[in-house]
Design a protein around this motif. Structure first.
Motif, PDB file in Angstrom:
ATOM      1  N   UNK A  12       0.846  -1.198   0.000  1.00 40.06           N
ATOM      2  CA  UNK A  12       0.000   0.000   0.000  1.00 40.06           C
ATOM      3  C   UNK A  12       0.879   1.244   0.000  1.00 40.06           C
ATOM      4  N   UNK A  13       2.048   1.169   0.652  1.00 43.76           N
ATOM      5  CA  UNK A  13       3.048   2.230   0.598  1.00 43.76           C
ATOM      6  C   UNK A  13       4.384   1.587   0.254  1.00 43.76           C
ATOM      7  N   UNK A  14       4.915   1.936  -0.921  1.00 45.07           N
ATOM      8  CA  UNK A  14       6.213   1.414  -1.344  1.00 45.07           C
ATOM      9  C   UNK A  14       7.303   2.209  -0.629  1.00 45.07           C
ATOM     10  N   UNK A  15       8.309   1.533  -0.071  1.00 40.16           N
ATOM     11  CA  UNK A  15       9.348   2.283   0.638  1.00 40.16           C
ATOM     12  C   UNK A  15      10.159   3.144  -0.325  1.00 40.16           C
ATOM     13  N   UNK A  16      10.583   4.306   0.166  1.00 38.70           N
ATOM     14  CA  UNK A  16      11.578   5.051  -0.594  1.00 38.70           C
ATOM     15  C   UNK A  16      12.911   4.372  -0.338  1.00 38.70           C
ATOM     16  N   UNK A  17      13.884   4.630  -1.182  1.00 40.64           N
ATOM     17  CA  UNK A  17      15.191   4.006  -1.043  1.00 40.64           C
ATOM     18  C   UNK A  17      16.277   5.069  -0.987  1.00 40.64           C
ATOM     19  N   UNK A  18      17.399   4.693  -0.421  1.00 40.91           N
ATOM     20  CA  UNK A  18      18.566   5.562  -0.426  1.00 40.91           C
ATOM     21  C   UNK A  18      19.181   5.465  -1.815  1.00 40.91           C
ATOM     22  N   UNK A  19      19.452   6.615  -2.417  1.00 40.02           N
ATOM     23  CA  UNK A  19      20.016   6.613  -3.758  1.00 40.02           C
ATOM     24  C   UNK A  19      20.392   8.004  -4.213  1.00 40.02           C
ATOM     25  N   UNK A  20      20.391   8.178  -5.506  1.00 35.67           N
ATOM     26  CA  UNK A  20      20.819   9.425  -6.119  1.00 35.67           C
ATOM     27  C   UNK A  20      19.900   9.738  -7.292  1.00 35.67           C
ATOM     28  N   UNK A  21      20.165  10.832  -7.974  1.00 34.16           N
ATOM     29  CA  UNK A  21      19.428  11.156  -9.185  1.00 34.16           C
ATOM     30  C   UNK A  21      20.403  11.219 -10.349  1.00 34.16           C
ATOM     31  N   UNK A  22      19.904  10.922 -11.528  1.00 32.63           N
ATOM     32  CA  UNK A  22      20.764  10.873 -12.709  1.00 32.63           C
ATOM     33  C   UNK A  22      20.069  11.492 -13.903  1.00 32.63           C
TER      34      UNK A  22
END
Length: 187
Positions: free
Chosen positions: A135-145
């Motif tokens: 119902x809520x997908x976790x956010x993840x640690x990452x970056x943008x590209x």
């Protein structure tokens, strides 16, 4: 050795890249797609959609696990969760078991053991994928590209599929560019 107009010591100039790995060469084997600095909380995919990221692997590497790290948003009422390793051409090599309703708290590393460890036969870009139905997908640690600009460049992150449950698709079909690039650690 000719380095063009560069007059420094390459090892010193590129030292910041050491933050992506362990400084001890005798430490536990791992490969990561991003350095451990400059990361943030990123939204990667909708429920039941697979997000795959480019991961360079070396000939002889033995990949047994894929680890992703949740960001500030925990998984809410998950029903299916799996990770998978794909070849550079997008063919499924191995996937983890479905972690179904297992909790995934905020700011927590979650390791997905592959059903069959993969010995890498040829150095190159592979894809590590994650799909979470919740119902809520976790956010993840990452970056943008940025989106690929030059001919031959590939996506650093992409989404594919919909309505996925506990089984990884046989191929990464119709990948769509994704600006958010989650950190993945292969061990």
């Amino acid at each position: 050795m000719s380095l063009g107009t560069f007059r420094g010591i390459p090892r010193n100039d590129l030292g910041y890249l050491n933050s992506s790995g362990r400084p001890d060469p005798d430490a536990v084997f791992h490969r990561a797609n991003l350095p451990r600095v400059g990361l943030d909380d990123v939204a990667t995919a909708a429920t039941g959609v697979m997000c795959s990221v480019a991961l360079y692997l070396h000939e002889g590497d033995l990949v047994s696990n894929l680890t992703f790290v949740s960001g500030a948003t925990a998984a809410g009422t998950p029903t299916n969760q799996f990770a998978a390793l794909y070849s550079g051409s997008g063919a499924l090599l191995a996937q983890s078991a479905d972690k179904t309703t297992e909790a995934w708290a905020a700011d927590t590393a979650k390791t997905f053991p592959l059903a069959t460890a993969q010995r890498i036969a040829k150095s190159g870009v592979y894809f590590a994928a994650l799909s979470v139905a919740a119902t809520t997908v976790p956010t993840l640690i990452g970056s943008t590209a940025a989106k690929p600009v030059l001919t031959g460049e590939g996506n650093l992150a992409q989404t594919s599929g919909s309505g996925l449950t506990g089984t990884a698709p046989a191929t990464i079909a119709t990948p769509a560019f994704k600006r958010a690039v989650p950190l993945v650690i292969a061990t």
